[in-house]
Design an enzyme around this catalytic site. Structure first.
Site, short mmCIF file in Angstrom:
data_model
loop_
_atom_site.label_atom_id
_atom_site.label_comp_id
_atom_site.label_asym_id
_atom_site.label_seq_id
_atom_site.Cartn_x
_atom_site.Cartn_y
_atom_site.Cartn_z
N CYS A 2 0.87 -1.18 0.00
CA CYS A 2 0.00 0.00 0.00
C CYS A 2 0.91 1.23 0.00
O CYS A 2 2.12 1.11 0.10
CB CYS A 2 -0.85 0.01 1.27
N ARG A 27 1.14 1.68 -5.93
CA ARG A 27 1.35 0.69 -4.87
C ARG A 27 0.06 -0.03 -4.49
O ARG A 27 0.06 -0.94 -3.67
CB ARG A 27 1.95 1.35 -3.63
N TRP A 71 -3.75 -1.85 -1.25
CA TRP A 71 -3.81 -3.10 -2.03
C TRP A 71 -4.16 -4.16 -1.01
O TRP A 71 -3.37 -4.43 -0.09
CB TRP A 71 -2.47 -3.39 -2.69
N ASN A 95 1.33 0.09 6.00
CA ASN A 95 1.71 -0.72 4.83
C ASN A 95 2.53 -1.88 5.37
O ASN A 95 3.52 -1.68 6.06
CB ASN A 95 2.54 0.10 3.84
N GLY A 96 2.10 -3.10 5.04
CA GLY A 96 2.85 -4.28 5.49
C GLY A 96 1.88 -5.39 5.86
O GLY A 96 0.67 -5.29 5.61
N GLU A 462 8.03 -13.97 -20.60
CA GLU A 462 7.74 -12.56 -20.29
C GLU A 462 6.56 -12.06 -21.11
O GLU A 462 5.69 -11.35 -20.59
CB GLU A 462 8.99 -11.70 -20.55
N LYS A 466 3.09 -10.49 -19.47
CA LYS A 466 2.56 -9.19 -19.85
C LYS A 466 1.09 -9.29 -20.26
O LYS A 466 0.25 -8.52 -19.83
CB LYS A 466 3.36 -8.61 -21.04
N GLU A 469 -1.28 -10.17 -17.23
CA GLU A 469 -1.47 -9.22 -16.12
C GLU A 469 -2.25 -7.98 -16.54
O GLU A 469 -2.81 -7.30 -15.68
CB GLU A 469 -0.14 -8.83 -15.49
N HIS A 485 4.32 -32.46 -25.82
CA HIS A 485 4.29 -33.41 -24.70
C HIS A 485 3.11 -33.16 -23.78
O HIS A 485 3.17 -33.47 -22.59
CB HIS A 485 5.62 -33.32 -23.93
N LYS A 584 2.31 -2.23 -8.23
CA LYS A 584 3.63 -2.12 -8.87
C LYS A 584 4.73 -2.74 -8.02
O LYS A 584 5.64 -3.35 -8.54
CB LYS A 584 3.95 -0.64 -9.10
C1 AGP Z 1 5.71 -7.36 -14.00
O1 AGP Z 1 5.05 -6.68 -15.05
C2 AGP Z 1 5.03 -7.17 -12.67
N1 AGP Z 1 4.81 -5.80 -12.39
C3 AGP Z 1 5.71 -7.94 -11.57
O2 AGP Z 1 5.87 -9.27 -12.00
C4 AGP Z 1 7.09 -7.42 -11.14
O3 AGP Z 1 8.03 -7.64 -12.16
C5 AGP Z 1 7.52 -8.19 -9.88
O4 AGP Z 1 6.57 -7.91 -8.87
C6 AGP Z 1 8.92 -7.80 -9.39
O5 AGP Z 1 8.92 -6.46 -9.03
P1 AGP Z 1 10.36 -5.77 -8.78
O6 AGP Z 1 11.09 -5.81 -10.09
O7 AGP Z 1 10.05 -4.38 -8.32
O8 AGP Z 1 11.07 -6.57 -7.73
#
Ligand code: AGP
Length: 589
Positions: A2, A27, A71, A95-96, A462, A466, A469, A485, A584
């Site tokens: 958060c 966040r 969050w 936050n935590g 990757e 993308k 998400e 397989h 993020k």
């Molecule tokens: C990727 O698009 C996501 N936002 C997520 O997987 C991110 O890469 C992951 O949480 C790691 O975050 P960081 O690079 O800040 O450690």
């Protein structure tokens, strides 16, 4: 994770808090709230949804306040679970994650207390209230002593309306002096302004903000000072520059990000100590999460082929619980855009305790990871606002490939160069616009598959993440040779399959998988640097990218996949910058 923010000073607090929360929305954005004190009364406004939901509170009076954008971790997304939380004159934002919250809550209920929310955070307010004897700082310290877990707190108290007390344990928190007042926040962009003096608290620190003074106390209760943080207002600026979404802008930023990151990394490698570390390295481990984990896989593919050095790459949340073997001479490379990912930080702490030398590849200065590592390679991606990592991934690859080049120099091995990579990236972005034509095949798909071999499989992983998400489409990144397989059973007529093909020596092998999927009705889309494959009859459409050393190809071949995810996301009516359920920086476990 958060975002929290606090202010006390000569200005009305509400606008400062709300503007700060906008800067922290990356966040988390499930719910939002502020608490304002005018010295005699305390008012709490909190709503489900994004910061804009409390815009009406901007005119509220009060020179002291705290705010929170959530969050959800403990407790559903409801107004009751939104922060701030209050109990018997104590009001706080958190936050935590408090791991012993249920046990503590049970004790409070047994003492006759009632709770207004399902959150772990509200428990903290009850503990502080129970310890309050007229000294808020002391009550916060005592209350926190009973907590197990992570917290960044900003606390108000009816008995001390001119004071904000803060506490930090494994969740980032900065305090500082801004124009006309004192501030506290989860991250610099929330409070960055010209001439502000900002300080990052350490784990175990407490701080008291009162009048125009900030007092910081370490875990032992001793008054202490913390390093003043340098920051570039530009870096923190969340300016869309006319783009509809940050994500689209951030993809266009990639060429400049590669140039700036290369410049920064080259400067770091002027420090010969880094080369000494590489010379003494016997084993290499990489830990990261999500996209950063995929950049670690790309690094492994390159280093093993170029330098013949084995690399172990682990998902950080796995590494920390697998009782990892850390042998003498182990170099651990931790990759993280935010530098605040709880799982990555925990993995690094464990590796350090077992003797590893830690290099961090990180995008945020003064982040927890940057301060924890033995050496830091900063990427210069600038602030990445969109939750989906794009430019930061390319920047991570720039840094990691620089490590490959450094190892090659140390080992006396030839290494392909990434010369003019920013120009090639710009050409790739231009070519990749062609994926707009692919969107109708994807927007209603039941599932999507990204396939490749070797380094192209890393890119496939990757690309799949993308798409998942930000479009919410089920998707898998898969080894092309593995499709037959089992997963081939999922291929139906018109199932979109994206093949990545940048290694000429195994191109035909990848095309075998393409033929197998095509024979079962799949619609095939190709990302390649070899034009001869674009005209094969199985290919519905392709993006031809500039040639690049195949061991380093993900730095370009990922770009069409980033754009594909972006266009499919908006075609499905989503907000690619703030996808549901995500945030993020995952600063909780
Ligand atoms: C990727 O698009 C996501 N936002 C997520 O997987 C991110 O890469 C992951 O949480 C790691 O975050 P960081 O690079 O800040 O450690």
């Amino acid at each position: 994770m958060c975002g929290i923010v606090g202010y006390l000073g000569k200005r009305q607090a509400a606008p400062v808090l709300i503007d700060g929360l906008y800067a922290l929305e990356y966040r988390g954005y499930d719910s939002v709230g502020i608490a304002l004190s005018d010295g005699s009364t305390l008012k709490i406004i909190k709503k489900i949804g994004r910061v804009k939901e409390i815009e009406s509170a901007r005119a509220e009076r009060g020179m002291v306040g705290i705010g929170h954008t959530r969050w959800a971790t403990h407790g559903d997304v409801t107004a009751e679970n939104a922060h701030p939380h209050t109990f018997r004159g104590i009001t706080l934002v958190h936050n935590g994650i408090i791991e012993n919250a249920e046990k503590l809550k049970k004790q409070c209920i047994e003492e006759g207390e009632t709770f207004a929310s399902e959150t772990d955070s509200e428990v903290i307010a009850h503990l502080i209230a129970a310890e309050y004897r007229g000294d808020l700082l002391d009550a916060v310290r005592r209350g926190c002593a009973r907590l197990v877990g992570s917290y960044a707190l900003a606390v108000l108290c009816e008995g001390e309306p001119d004071t904000v007390v803060c506490a930090r344990m494994r969740s980032p928190l900065i305090v500082g002096k801004a124009k006309d007042g004192l501030v506290v926040a989860s991250d610099i962009p929330a409070v960055a302004e010209k001439d502000a003096s900002l300080y990052s608290l350490e784990d175990g620190d407490f701080a008291r903000l009162k009048g125009d003074e900030i007092e910081i106390f370490n875990a032992a209760g001793e008054k202490t000072l913390r390093e003043r943080m340098e920051f570039d207002l530009e870096d923190g600026a969340a300016d869309r520059r006319g783009y509809r979404h940050f994500m689209r802008k951030e993809i266009d930023d990639i060429p400049e990000v590669l140039r700036a990151s290369k410049e920064e990394i080259d400067r770091s490698f002027c420090n010969l100590d880094l080369y000494r570390v590489l010379c003494q390295t016997e084993y290499i481990q990489v830990v990261a999460c999500g996209t950063a984990y995929h950049s670690g896989l790309c690094f492994q593919a390159a280093l093993e082929r170029v330098c013949r050095i084995p690399v172990e790459v682990d998902i950080a949340s796995e590494y920390r619980y697998m009782d990892p073997i850390v042998r003498r001479g182990t170099l651990l490379i931790a990759v993280s855009q935010s530098g605040e990912t709880a799982d990555t930080l925990a993995a690094v702490r464990l590796a350090k305790r077992r003797g590893a030398f830690v290099i961090a590849v990180v995008n945020v200065k003064y982040s927890s990871l940057a301060r924890l590592a033995d050496a830091v390679l900063y990427t210069r991606a600038g602030r990445e606002v969109a939750v989906a990592a794009t430019k930061s991934f390319n920047a991570q690859l720039m840094a990691l490939y620089s490590i490959v080049e450094a190892f090659a120099a140390v080992k006396g091995r030839r290494v392909p160069t990434l010369s003019h990579i920013e120009r090639r990236a710009a050409r790739t972005i231009a070519a990749a616009e062609g994926v707009r034509g692919w969107v109708p095949y994807f927007v209603g798909a039941k599932s999507v598959y990204f396939i490749g071999r070797g380094v192209d499989m890393c890119t496939a992983l990757e690309g799949s993440l993308k798409l998942k998400e930000i479009s919410y489409l089920p998707s898998e990144g898969y080894a092309a040779g593995e499709l037959k397989h089992g997963t081939l059973a999922l291929i139906e007529p018109f199932t979109p399959v994206v093949a990545i093909l940048t290694r000429r020596d195994i191109a035909e092998k990848t095309m075998n998988a393409v033929h197998e999927a095509y024979a079962r009705g799949a619609s095939i889309f190709l990302v390649t640097c070899f034009e001869e494959f674009c005209t094969e009859k199985e290919i519905a459409s392709s993006v031809l990218i500039p040639k690049c050393p195949s061991d380093f190809s993900p730095i370009l071949s990922v770009i069409p996949l980033q754009l594909l995810a972006y266009y499919v996301s908006i075609a499905r009516g989503n907000d690619p910058d703030k996808p549901r359920n995500l945030a993020k920086s995952v600063t909780v476990e």
